[in-house]
Design an enzyme around this catalytic site. Structure first.
Site, PDB file in Angstrom:
ATOM      1  CE1 TYR A  56      -2.672  -3.319   0.507  1.00  8.92           C
ATOM      2  CE2 TYR A  56      -3.022  -2.761   2.802  1.00  8.92           C
ATOM      3  CZ  TYR A  56      -3.200  -3.621   1.733  1.00  8.92           C
ATOM      4  OH  TYR A  56      -3.914  -4.777   1.919  1.00  8.92           O
ATOM      5  N   PRO A 203     -14.287  -7.691   2.127  1.00  7.67           N
ATOM      6  CG  PRO A 203     -14.331  -6.535   4.151  1.00  7.67           C
ATOM      7  CD  PRO A 203     -13.515  -6.704   2.913  1.00  7.67           C
TER       8      PRO A 203
END
Length: 291
Positions: A56, A203
């Protein structure tokens, strides 16, 4: 009643609903200031598990979290991932599990996060060009040296998990999994049987949940959002699941955490369990969308 806590590795207690920091902007400017505020608000709201990775921003996300939260409050776990690197003429992200790369990335993560030990360090992907035993063995050695507390894996098969567990204790697995994408159900089952934390990335299926009529119907019945329904379903799916939804907005952060209080009845679970899957397929390359 669904438990709101889990002990990673049997001893590290965290709130099950965590926060994924991947979407936080790190470039200087107003967006970065918002990112700092979101990270701080997450901790204010009682989140104790924050997920980041070297991928990231090449470590920029780790540096952002340290700026926002260091010195860290007691009980806060920031878990990071290593095992990918930029190389080639265009600086493409590629899998990189060679022992010397993993060692260097762990050392750099310690520096960026301003800690002496990373309590949970995950291998971002298994590099097929390096024996799994060498990759996991390097992390085991770093644990012995006191630089890692617990070891996790990401995007692995049941067989890879079994191989790794023959080398060292595995505390967590981070695979893609959500209400509409259950390709890794066998891995979840293996984690549940062994008491291993399962951190599903992506998710909430990135908005696809709300496009399903059944999900929207359950959300309307409960005066909730489809995202909240998707997170509540995960929390009820298995006690080892620790969802880490990410956002760059405080209102969405608060909305996500409210899912912890959402009660899905057995009938709701049955309806959602029967949803046909919208499997995304295996991740064949490393991108900034990877968990």
């Amino acid at each position: 009643m669904t438990s709101t806590a889990f002990r990673i590795g049997g001893d590290l207690s965290v709130r099950r609903l965590g926060f994924g920091a991947m979407h936080l902007a790190t470039e200087p400017g107003p967006a970065r200031e918002t990112s700092l505020a979101v990270a701080r608000r997450a901790v204010e709201l009682g989140i104790t598990l924050i997920d980041t990775a070297y991928l990231y921003g090449g470590g920029a996300n780790e540096e952002l979290l340290a700026e926002a939260l260091h010195p860290y409050p007691d009980g806060l776990l920031i878990t990071t991932k290593v095992g990918v690197a930029q190389s080639g003429p265009l600086g493409e992200w590629q899998l990189a599990g060679r022992p010397e790369v993993l060692r260097d990335q762990v050392e750099q993560a310690l520096r960026r996060l301003r800690v002496e030990r990373i309590e949970l360090l995950q291998l971002h992907r298994v590099d097929p060009r390096t024996p799994l035993a060498d990759q996991v063995g390097t992390l085991r050695d770093l644990r012995t040296e006191g630089k890692i507390g617990r070891i996790g894996l990401s995007e692995v098969t049941v067989d890879e998990l079994d191989q790794a567990r023959r080398i060292v204790d595995i505390a967590s697995v981070q695979n893609r999994y959500n209400l509409l994408d259950r390709e890794h159900e066998p891995v979840l089952a293996a984690c549940a049987a062994a008491g291993i934390a399962f951190l599903p990335w992506r998710p909430v299926a990135w908005g696809e949940s709300g496009a399903r009529a059944e999900v929207a119907a359950v959300a309307a019945e409960l005066d909730a959002t489809p995202t909240q329904v998707a997170l509540a379903w995960l929390l009820g799916r298995s006690p080892v699941i620790l969802p880490i939804p990410g956002t760059a907005r405080i209102d969405h952060l608060e909305e996500n955490l409210a899912a912890e209080r959402l009660h899905l009845t057995r009938a709701h679970h049955d309806r959602l369990d029967r949803l046909p899957e919208l499997t995304q397929g295996s991740v064949s390359s490393v991108t900034t969308e990877a968990g």
